[in-house]
Scaffold this motif. Sequence first.
Motif: not given
Ligand SMILES: N[C@@H](CCCCC(O)O)C(=O)O
Length: 279
Positions: A96, A119, A121, A123, A125, A130-132, A136-137, A192, A194, A206, A237
Amino acid sequence: HSVGIIGAPFSKGQSRDGVQLGPDLIRAAGLVEKLKGQGCTVKDYGNLTFEEVAKDETTGRAKRPRAVGQANKQLSEAVRKIKSEGHACVMLGGDHSLAIGSIHGHAACGTQLSVVWVDAHADINTPLTTPTGNIHGQPMSYLIHELRSKIPVMPNFSWLKPCIAAEDVVYIGLRDVDPEEQVKKPIHLSYDIDALDPSLAPATGTPVVGGLTYREGIYITEHICQTGLLSAVDMVEVNPKRGGTDNGVRSTVDAAVDLLLGCFGRVREGSHSADYKIP
Ligand SMILES: N[C@@H](CCCCC(O)O)C(=O)O
Ligand SMILES: [Mn+2]
Ligand SMILES: [Mn+2]
Ligand SMILES: [Mn+2]
């Protein structure tokens, strides 16, 4: 409908291999033929090819920024071209983070867009929240004017200017799109896979329980199609390496195709020609 398809086999907006296989899987499931079968004209612009980027260290917390910035610059140009040639644009992901280039390229056509983001999420952040670290978030945070001051300078992102107003974004809670949300702007639908429940679409990076049923997912596409405002759609995704079983992958890919068919006029009672005569 006149549809232009661009494949973006890209996975560096997240860390799970396989999502780059989405575009060709969706084509192999018959997208072009089925769109034509329901009366669309279709031009397939093929897949973008993305150069490997060496030494792509993290900026802020955002991972693989050079690869993501470069891929989305290419995608933006491709989407702008497809729109300038008069088609509704279908971008097949890939992860994404590709919404950055797809929406930027769509916005380059000049009209102010509304974005329907379906979605599990948000997306949105930023590279600092961003936590990860996975971009894509984060795509929405690069795109809206209101977060401009929150985005640090990122390598290979200098081409990108925010192009969406926050009030023109609607996150569908996947139940219904209220009449007043039908803003009179061309719609960019960013879907997305998901968003669908993992029982229906497990082949994604995810997955989150409690997602959309098939009917809810399709309803959104039918409803948006009826507005006559759909101008571009992302379908992202799909990841065959995450589906577990073969029919999990099949179910995910077929759902992606059906959602795209719903965007361009497929109706549940079947798209039979109006002049069909009982023999
Ligand atoms: N919120 C989580 C998960 C994000 C998932 C991304 C997807 O929706 O494209 C992050 O920021 O990593
Ligand atoms: Mn997403
Ligand atoms: Mn998601
Ligand atoms: Mn996702």
